[in-house]
Design a protein around this motif. Structure first.
Motif, PDB file in Angstrom:
ATOM      1  N   ILE A 104       0.840  -1.199   0.000  1.00 31.77           N
ATOM      2  CA  ILE A 104       0.000   0.000   0.000  1.00 31.77           C
ATOM      3  C   ILE A 104       0.874   1.248   0.000  1.00 31.77           C
ATOM      4  O   ILE A 104       0.640   2.197  -0.764  1.00 31.77           O
ATOM      5  CB  ILE A 104      -0.945  -0.003   1.215  1.00 31.77           C
ATOM      6  CG1 ILE A 104      -2.026  -1.064   1.053  1.00 31.77           C
ATOM      7  CG2 ILE A 104      -1.589   1.368   1.403  1.00 31.77           C
ATOM      8  CD1 ILE A 104      -2.879  -1.251   2.289  1.00 31.77           C
TER       9      ILE A 104
ATOM     10  N   GLY B 108       0.652   3.602  -3.263  1.00 31.12           N
ATOM     11  CA  GLY B 108      -0.174   4.768  -2.992  1.00 31.12           C
ATOM     12  C   GLY B 108       0.405   6.093  -3.466  1.00 31.12           C
ATOM     13  O   GLY B 108      -0.296   6.888  -4.109  1.00 31.12           O
TER      14      GLY B 108
ATOM     15  N   TYR C 150      -0.855   9.594  -5.773  1.00 34.69           N
ATOM     16  CA  TYR C 150      -0.727  11.002  -5.397  1.00 34.69           C
ATOM     17  C   TYR C 150      -0.237  11.844  -6.572  1.00 34.69           C
ATOM     18  O   TYR C 150      -0.684  12.977  -6.758  1.00 34.69           O
ATOM     19  CB  TYR C 150       0.284  11.167  -4.250  1.00 34.69           C
ATOM     20  CG  TYR C 150      -0.122  10.591  -2.929  1.00 34.69           C
ATOM     21  CD1 TYR C 150      -1.435  10.245  -2.641  1.00 34.69           C
ATOM     22  CD2 TYR C 150       0.823  10.395  -1.923  1.00 34.69           C
ATOM     23  CE1 TYR C 150      -1.797   9.728  -1.405  1.00 34.69           C
ATOM     24  CE2 TYR C 150       0.478   9.884  -0.686  1.00 34.69           C
ATOM     25  CZ  TYR C 150      -0.832   9.549  -0.437  1.00 34.69           C
ATOM     26  OH  TYR C 150      -1.174   9.046   0.783  1.00 34.69           O
TER      27      TYR C 150
ATOM     28  N   ASN D 153      -1.152  14.432  -0.637  1.00 36.68           N
ATOM     29  CA  ASN D 153      -1.256  13.040  -0.172  1.00 36.68           C
ATOM     30  C   ASN D 153      -2.670  12.672   0.253  1.00 36.68           C
ATOM     31  O   ASN D 153      -2.870  12.009   1.266  1.00 36.68           O
ATOM     32  CB  ASN D 153      -0.305  12.812   1.005  1.00 36.68           C
ATOM     33  CG  ASN D 153      -0.653  13.687   2.202  1.00 36.68           C
ATOM     34  OD1 ASN D 153      -1.286  14.720   2.060  1.00 36.68           O
ATOM     35  ND2 ASN D 153      -0.230  13.271   3.370  1.00 36.68           N
TER      36      ASN D 153
ATOM     37  N   LEU E 293      -4.432   6.937   2.354  1.00 39.96           N
ATOM     38  CA  LEU E 293      -3.634   5.770   2.723  1.00 39.96           C
ATOM     39  C   LEU E 293      -3.796   5.427   4.205  1.00 39.96           C
ATOM     40  O   LEU E 293      -3.635   4.260   4.591  1.00 39.96           O
ATOM     41  CB  LEU E 293      -2.156   6.008   2.394  1.00 39.96           C
ATOM     42  CG  LEU E 293      -1.802   6.042   0.912  1.00 39.96           C
ATOM     43  CD1 LEU E 293      -0.300   5.874   0.722  1.00 39.96           C
ATOM     44  CD2 LEU E 293      -2.536   4.965   0.122  1.00 39.96           C
TER      45      LEU E 293
ATOM     46  N   ALA F 108      -6.600   3.273   4.051  1.00 35.99           N
ATOM     47  CA  ALA F 108      -6.177   2.014   3.446  1.00 35.99           C
ATOM     48  C   ALA F 108      -5.453   1.141   4.456  1.00 35.99           C
ATOM     49  O   ALA F 108      -5.726  -0.061   4.586  1.00 35.99           O
ATOM     50  CB  ALA F 108      -5.287   2.301   2.238  1.00 35.99           C
TER      51      ALA F 108
ATOM     52  N   GLY G  87      -9.777   4.645  -0.819  1.00 29.66           N
ATOM     53  CA  GLY G  87      -8.788   3.946   0.001  1.00 29.66           C
ATOM     54  C   GLY G  87      -9.205   2.536   0.357  1.00 29.66           C
ATOM     55  O   GLY G  87      -8.378   1.621   0.363  1.00 29.66           O
TER      56      GLY G  87
ATOM     57  N   PHE H 244      -8.937   0.374  -2.770  1.00 22.50           N
ATOM     58  CA  PHE H 244      -7.505   0.214  -3.027  1.00 22.50           C
ATOM     59  C   PHE H 244      -6.935  -0.921  -2.181  1.00 22.50           C
ATOM     60  O   PHE H 244      -6.229  -1.810  -2.677  1.00 22.50           O
ATOM     61  CB  PHE H 244      -6.823   1.545  -2.711  1.00 22.50           C
ATOM     62  CG  PHE H 244      -5.371   1.615  -3.077  1.00 22.50           C
ATOM     63  CD1 PHE H 244      -4.963   1.569  -4.395  1.00 22.50           C
ATOM     64  CD2 PHE H 244      -4.396   1.770  -2.092  1.00 22.50           C
ATOM     65  CE1 PHE H 244      -3.623   1.653  -4.740  1.00 22.50           C
ATOM     66  CE2 PHE H 244      -3.064   1.862  -2.423  1.00 22.50           C
ATOM     67  CZ  PHE H 244      -2.673   1.806  -3.747  1.00 22.50           C
ATOM     68  N   THR H 245      -7.255  -0.941  -0.895  1.00 19.30           N
ATOM     69  CA  THR H 245      -6.701  -1.941   0.017  1.00 19.30           C
ATOM     70  C   THR H 245      -7.212  -3.341  -0.276  1.00 19.30           C
ATOM     71  O   THR H 245      -6.434  -4.303  -0.328  1.00 19.30           O
ATOM     72  CB  THR H 245      -7.048  -1.570   1.470  1.00 19.30           C
ATOM     73  OG1 THR H 245      -6.403  -0.351   1.797  1.00 19.30           O
ATOM     74  CG2 THR H 245      -6.594  -2.642   2.430  1.00 19.30           C
TER      75      THR H 245
END
Length: 427
Positions: free
Chosen positions: A222, A226, A230, A277, A282, A285, A330, A333-334
């Motif tokens: 991650i 990640g 950004y 960011n 994140l 995440a 997030g 994404f995870t």
């Protein structure tokens, strides 16, 4: 071969970030890490948490020796710093012990013992290096992305009811106590990850091997992928773009009292110090990864994982660091990353392949919709709001279903001992 490729790519990334950081007049991740052997670390808690990960390969006697040596070294450093008036911080002892274990593995161990100890040391140093590369990435995003897309995300967030503005008012109403608790949870996220990882790796010293899939792998990937998002979708967050923390760069001082009006979003210039960011979140995440891995532990660990996830969501939104759209991205994404890593361990079946492709498609569609359909999303919140939540729910359901099926068919790591049949007593 895969480990060699990952090692080479990781080393190349560290060198590239070191060079890029020095171009902007800052120390890179390699230099910053080497300095912490002697100078005050940024976070002693992370260094001790990393050493704890390394100690999963040691016996209890070796763990006590390592911990005692780390504390002893820190006491010496603390006395010296106090005498010369230097910055007070702990953690050098943990880093020195971790590096010493690496030297011992090379010079005093052989065969499987050497490999296992090197893996433990590498795991600890990877966690520390991941934090250092994060600092370097944040610097690079602020220097190389002069414009941000906050107006697009803030406009799209109307479809979700502007959750950051609502959470910001709730956190303000709780006073300093609530804010301090959320801040502590937000800052100490890595410590929670180590706690869950230690439970997953508790049998390493006995079995002399690491499990195929554990939280640290997901945590590191991650952090590796990640920052690339950004750079593609630079966003600074509502407290900067719409709050007092943004200074004269902010659109207006609206957060958290007044949601931004719906208008025509456009890229906006921002300063060269605030990290871009925000998209995806994140912290969300990582907290999601902690939660889904904690679900496989005892009820205390499950409760702690749920608390950390809820508190992290409250902090990310309530402090104005993220929009609601970032939170959804997030989580997707995870779950996509964790499923891919889990499949690398147990093998790629058709359902896992479909889920990873689907999760990546949903994540891409989310970012594209925030950028291209933000005005439509704000104009029709009762349409796009449920659609966003439905997309999130579909990814969560797919992950839960596949994970549940894999657990039902998996062979237990510690099969129960066969029960001995009762023998007839002699007459």
């Amino acid at each position: 071969m895969l480990r060699v490729v990952v090692t080479v790519v990781g080393l190349g990334l560290l060198i590239a970030l070191e060079i890029a950081s020095r171009r902007y007049g800052e120390r890179g991740p390699i230099t910053d890490q080497v300095r912490e052997v002697i100078f005050a670390p940024r976070s002693g808690t992370v260094l001790y948490a990393s050493m704890a990960l390394m100690m999963v390969v040691l016996t209890w006697r070796q763990r006590l020796i390592a911990l005692g040596a780390a504390i002893g070294i820190d006491v010496v450093f603390w006395l010296v710093r106090r005498a010369v008036g230097a910055e007070m911080m702990f953690g050098n002892g943990a880093l020195c012990v971790t590096l010493a274990c690496g030297v011992i593995a090379v010079t005093r161990r052989t065969g499987q013992d050497r490999v296992l100890l090197l893996k433990g040391v590498g795991l600890a140093l990877l966690l520390v290096a991941g934090r250092k590369t994060g600092y370097a990435w944040l610097l690079i995003t602020s220097k190389t992305r002069p414009t941000v897309l906050d107006q697009y995300v803030a406009t799209a967030d109307h479809a979700l009811g502007n959750p950051s503005w609502l959470a910001g008012r709730i956190v303000a109403a709780t006073g300093t106590v609530g804010a301090h608790i959320l801040e502590w949870v937000y800052i100490q996220l890595a410590v929670a990850a180590v706690a869950v990882a230690l439970y997953q790796l508790r049998h390493v010293a006995v079995e002399r091997r690491f499990p195929g899939h554990h939280l640290v792998r997901t945590f590191l990937v991650i952090g590796l992928l990640g920052p690339g998002i950004y750079m593609i979708f630079p966003v600074v967050g509502p407290v900067f773009a719409y709050g007092a923390d943004g200074g004269h760069w902010a659109v207006a001082n609206l957060w958290p009292d007044t949601p931004p009006p719906v208008g025509t979003p456009q890229p906006m210039h921002f300063d060269e110090t605030t990290p871009r960011n925000c998209m995806p979140s994140l912290h969300t995440a990582w907290a999601t990864a902690i939660f889904i891995h904690a679900l496989r532990g005892p009820w205390v660990l499950r409760f702690a994982g749920a608390f950390w996830l809820i508190a992290t969501l409250g902090a990310t939104l309530g402090f104005g660091y993220h929009y609601g759209a970032d939170i959804i991205a997030g989580v997707v994404f995870t779950l996509t990353i964790d499923m891919a890593l889990c499949s690398l361990d147990r093998g790629w079946d058709r359902s896992a392949k479909r889920f990873v492709v689907y999760g990546a498609a949903v994540f891409t569609a989310l970012l594209a919709s925030y950028r291209c359909l933000s005005r439509e999303m704000a104009a029709h919140p009762w349409v796009f709001g449920p659609l966003l939540m439905l997309a999130l729910a579909s990814v969560v359901y797919g992950y839960a279903r596949i994970t549940r099926l894999s657990e039902l068919t998996a062979v237990p790591a510690h099969p129960p001992k066969p029960r001995r049949e009762a023998q007839p007593e002699p007459v």
